[in-house]
Design a protein around this motif. Structure first.
Motif, PDB file in Angstrom:
ATOM      1  N   GLY A 102       0.804  -1.226   0.000  1.00 21.88           N
ATOM      2  CA  GLY A 102       0.000   0.000   0.000  1.00 21.88           C
ATOM      3  C   GLY A 102       0.835   1.273   0.000  1.00 21.88           C
ATOM      4  N   HIS A 103       2.160   1.153   0.206  1.00 22.63           N
ATOM      5  CA  HIS A 103       3.007   2.344   0.305  1.00 22.63           C
ATOM      6  C   HIS A 103       4.291   2.092  -0.457  1.00 22.63           C
ATOM      7  N   ASP A 104       4.879   3.183  -0.927  1.00 23.57           N
ATOM      8  CA  ASP A 104       6.156   3.086  -1.630  1.00 23.57           C
ATOM      9  C   ASP A 104       7.271   3.477  -0.661  1.00 23.57           C
ATOM     10  N   VAL A 105       8.184   2.545  -0.402  1.00 25.75           N
ATOM     11  CA  VAL A 105       9.258   2.814   0.570  1.00 25.75           C
ATOM     12  C   VAL A 105      10.047   4.068   0.183  1.00 25.75           C
ATOM     13  N   ARG A 106      10.173   4.328  -1.119  1.00 25.14           N
ATOM     14  CA  ARG A 106      10.938   5.518  -1.550  1.00 25.14           C
ATOM     15  C   ARG A 106      10.279   6.817  -1.094  1.00 25.14           C
ATOM     16  N   GLU A 107       8.972   6.771  -0.941  1.00 24.31           N
ATOM     17  CA  GLU A 107       8.277   7.994  -0.501  1.00 24.31           C
ATOM     18  C   GLU A 107       8.376   8.189   1.012  1.00 24.31           C
ATOM     19  N   VAL A 108       8.763   7.154   1.721  1.00 28.51           N
ATOM     20  CA  VAL A 108       8.882   7.272   3.177  1.00 28.51           C
ATOM     21  C   VAL A 108      10.322   7.646   3.567  1.00 28.51           C
ATOM     22  N   ILE A 109      11.279   7.217   2.732  1.00 21.29           N
ATOM     23  CA  ILE A 109      12.690   7.531   3.002  1.00 21.29           C
ATOM     24  C   ILE A 109      12.908   9.036   2.895  1.00 21.29           C
ATOM     25  N   GLN A 110      13.673   9.577   3.834  1.00 17.68           N
ATOM     26  CA  GLN A 110      13.974  11.015   3.818  1.00 17.68           C
ATOM     27  C   GLN A 110      15.469  11.218   3.666  1.00 17.68           C
ATOM     28  N   GLN A 111      15.824  12.262   2.903  1.00 14.08           N
ATOM     29  CA  GLN A 111      17.236  12.632   2.831  1.00 14.08           C
ATOM     30  C   GLN A 111      17.602  13.379   4.106  1.00 14.08           C
ATOM     31  N   THR A 112      18.850  13.259   4.530  1.00 13.83           N
ATOM     32  CA  THR A 112      19.308  14.055   5.677  1.00 13.83           C
ATOM     33  C   THR A 112      20.185  15.192   5.140  1.00 13.83           C
ATOM     34  N   THR A 114      23.225  15.344   5.579  1.00 18.50           N
ATOM     35  CA  THR A 114      24.508  14.739   5.206  1.00 18.50           C
ATOM     36  C   THR A 114      24.371  14.088   3.832  1.00 18.50           C
ATOM     37  N   GLU A 115      25.291  14.421   2.929  1.00 20.14           N
ATOM     38  CA  GLU A 115      25.257  13.846   1.589  1.00 20.14           C
ATOM     39  C   GLU A 115      25.383  12.323   1.667  1.00 20.14           C
ATOM     40  N   ASN A 116      24.678  11.621   0.803  1.00 18.52           N
ATOM     41  CA  ASN A 116      24.721  10.142   0.725  1.00 18.52           C
ATOM     42  C   ASN A 116      24.053   9.433   1.897  1.00 18.52           C
ATOM     43  N   LEU A 117      23.412  10.182   2.802  1.00 18.57           N
ATOM     44  CA  LEU A 117      22.842   9.559   4.009  1.00 18.57           C
ATOM     45  C   LEU A 117      21.330   9.784   4.063  1.00 18.57           C
ATOM     46  N   ASP A 118      20.579   8.695   3.944  1.00 20.44           N
ATOM     47  CA  ASP A 118      19.111   8.773   4.009  1.00 20.44           C
ATOM     48  C   ASP A 118      18.606   8.025   5.244  1.00 20.44           C
ATOM     49  N   VAL A 119      17.379   8.361   5.637  1.00 21.59           N
ATOM     50  CA  VAL A 119      16.785   7.718   6.813  1.00 21.59           C
ATOM     51  C   VAL A 119      15.392   7.192   6.475  1.00 21.59           C
ATOM     52  N   LEU A 120      15.123   5.986   6.921  1.00 22.11           N
ATOM     53  CA  LEU A 120      13.753   5.460   6.891  1.00 22.11           C
ATOM     54  C   LEU A 120      13.221   5.624   8.314  1.00 22.11           C
ATOM     55  N   PRO A 121      12.374   6.635   8.521  1.00 24.10           N
ATOM     56  CA  PRO A 121      12.040   7.018   9.897  1.00 24.10           C
ATOM     57  C   PRO A 121      10.942   6.159  10.540  1.00 24.10           C
ATOM     58  N   ALA A 122      10.877   6.292  11.853  1.00 26.02           N
ATOM     59  CA  ALA A 122       9.831   5.639  12.646  1.00 26.02           C
ATOM     60  C   ALA A 122       9.220   6.689  13.559  1.00 26.02           C
ATOM     61  N   ASN A 123       8.112   6.333  14.158  1.00 23.88           N
ATOM     62  CA  ASN A 123       7.631   7.100  15.300  1.00 23.88           C
ATOM     63  C   ASN A 123       6.928   6.138  16.251  1.00 23.88           C
ATOM     64  N   ILE A 124       6.244   6.678  17.215  1.00 21.26           N
ATOM     65  CA  ILE A 124       5.684   5.845  18.281  1.00 21.26           C
ATOM     66  C   ILE A 124       4.661   4.830  17.762  1.00 21.26           C
ATOM     67  N   MET A 141       9.600 -11.767   8.334  1.00 18.32           N
ATOM     68  CA  MET A 141      10.196 -11.298   7.080  1.00 18.32           C
ATOM     69  C   MET A 141       9.653  -9.944   6.635  1.00 18.32           C
ATOM     70  N   ALA A 142       8.871  -9.292   7.480  1.00 16.52           N
ATOM     71  CA  ALA A 142       8.214  -8.042   7.061  1.00 16.52           C
ATOM     72  C   ALA A 142       9.245  -6.970   6.693  1.00 16.52           C
ATOM     73  N   LEU A 143      10.295  -6.811   7.479  1.00 16.02           N
ATOM     74  CA  LEU A 143      11.272  -5.754   7.180  1.00 16.02           C
ATOM     75  C   LEU A 143      12.083  -6.091   5.924  1.00 16.02           C
ATOM     76  N   ALA A 144      12.440  -7.359   5.765  1.00 16.77           N
ATOM     77  CA  ALA A 144      13.171  -7.754   4.550  1.00 16.77           C
ATOM     78  C   ALA A 144      12.347  -7.383   3.314  1.00 16.77           C
ATOM     79  N   ARG A 145      11.040  -7.608   3.391  1.00 17.47           N
ATOM     80  CA  ARG A 145      10.137  -7.245   2.273  1.00 17.47           C
ATOM     81  C   ARG A 145      10.155  -5.746   2.029  1.00 17.47           C
ATOM     82  N   VAL A 146      10.152  -4.968   3.100  1.00 14.61           N
ATOM     83  CA  VAL A 146      10.142  -3.503   2.975  1.00 14.61           C
ATOM     84  C   VAL A 146      11.419  -3.003   2.295  1.00 14.61           C
ATOM     85  N   LEU A 147      12.547  -3.607   2.638  1.00 13.75           N
ATOM     86  CA  LEU A 147      13.837  -3.089   2.161  1.00 13.75           C
ATOM     87  C   LEU A 147      14.189  -3.576   0.752  1.00 13.75           C
ATOM     88  N   ARG A 148      13.585  -4.688   0.344  1.00 11.24           N
ATOM     89  CA  ARG A 148      13.980  -5.305  -0.938  1.00 11.24           C
ATOM     90  C   ARG A 148      13.994  -4.320  -2.113  1.00 11.24           C
TER      91      ARG A 148
END
Ligand SMILES: Nc1ncnc2c1ncn2[C@@H]1O[C@H](COP(=O)(O)OP(=O)(O)OP(=O)(O)O)[C@@H](O)[C@H]1O
Ligand SMILES: [Mg+2]
Length: 291
Positions: A102-112, A114-124, A141-148
């Motif tokens: 239902g979601h695109d991991v690329r749209e959740v990843i944020q650039q920081t 710092t060059e070359n450094l991205d974050v896949l954020p979390a919250n509570i 295997m849920a996280l492996a699926r997310v990162l693939r």
């Protein structure tokens, strides 16, 4: 006291009591990916997991590696430590874990910053995942699926785990090639490590045979105290080949950098703390723990 053979030969003994190798600057990469995925794990709280994810990540990014940091802790210290306000986020790693289609991991990843450094954020929100995932198919295997979908775009992905060996941490181990275990240079540092190693072995046997322990990282080390040096020695005795030669000293610059929401690599770039994580990045690469 008779001097040891090493002392007689005047060999430079590192903080872990072993001769200190050189870790040369690695070669520049001319292409990126596939990522080596590393989990930063210790079920003991406050041992420097998040600090090590942020600064090892920033040091690898400085070496031209494309790095993704994954926040797998509902406390979201990794997200906050990179300047992401976890409360402003509608979609986080939690939504991806529960419904990766239902979601695109690329749209959740944020650039920081710092060059070359991205974050896949979390919250509570992530605090619900542990219970909700239990009823899912292939729940480990849920996280492996997310990162693939993005694994080919990065050289290194580092996962910041919460201080527990629950299902989220098992998801991190199931998705990883390597594990780094930060240990605070304190009495009882090794307490709990046997249970952690047992968990890693279970994941190796049952889910992820490629998983290996990349290394044990001694953190919050005070080289002036005999006590810290003894703890260091004991850890090396227990895990002779696994302990990184690089140790991270205790310094107030780390809490300061968390407040500034920046890696120490950029916040206090020319300090010993920043250099220690740069050396760790080179040591990890020289061990084959990253490209
Ligand atoms: N080398 C260090 N010297 C001094 N303080 C440090 C050092 N490394 C981390 N800290 C501080 O210690 C605290 C705990 O560190 P950190 O958050 O990285 O640990 P953690 O293992 O991720 O904790 P948790 O298990 O709660 O997620 C933080 O305030 C951090 O700024
Ligand atoms: Mg943490």
């Amino acid at each position: 006291m008779t001097p040891s053979a090493n002392q007689q030969l005047d060999i430079d003994l590192g903080p872990t009591g072993r001769p200190m190798p050189e870790f040369p600057d690695p070669v520049a990469l001319d292409s990126h990916g596939p990522a080596r995925i590393i989990s930063m794990v210790n079920q003991k709280g406050g041992v420097g997991k998040t600090t090590s994810v942020i600064n090892l990540g920033a040091a690898l990014a400085e070496l031209g590696r494309r790095v993704l940091l994954v926040d797998l802790d509902p406390q979201a210290a990794l997200s906050a430590g990179n300047g992401v306000n976890p409360y402003d986020l509608d979609v986080t790693v939690y939504n991806l874990l529960m419904d990766s289609r239902g979601h695109d991991v690329r749209e959740v990843i944020q650039q920081t910053t710092t060059e070359n450094l991205d974050v896949l954020p979390a919250n509570i929100d992530l605090s619900a995942a542990e219970v909700q995932l239990v009823n899912e198919v292939a729940r480990e295997m849920a996280l492996a699926r997310v990162l693939r979908p993005v694994a080919d775009e990065y050289d290194v992905i580092i996962i910041d785990c919460q201080p527990s060996l629950g299902l989220l941490t098992v998801n991190a181990l199931a998705a990883s090639h390597g594990v780094i275990i930060p240990l605070e240079a304190e009495y009882f540092a090794l307490r709990g490590v046997a249970l952690l190693v047992e968990t890693i072995e279970k994941v190796q046997d049952r889910i992820n045979p490629r998983l290996e322990i990349d290394g044990i990282l001694i953190t919050m080390f005070d080289p002036r105290t005999l006590h810290a040096r003894e703890v260091c020695q004991r850890v090396v005795e227990a895990f002779p080949d696994k302990v990184f030669h690089t140790t991270i000293n205790r310094t107030v610059k780390f809490p300061d950098a968390s407040v500034a929401a920046e890696p120490i690599i950029s916040y206090a770039s020319s300090t010993k703390g920043a250099d220690a994580y740069r050396q760790l990045a080179r040591e990890l690469i020289s061990r084959g723990g990253a490209a």
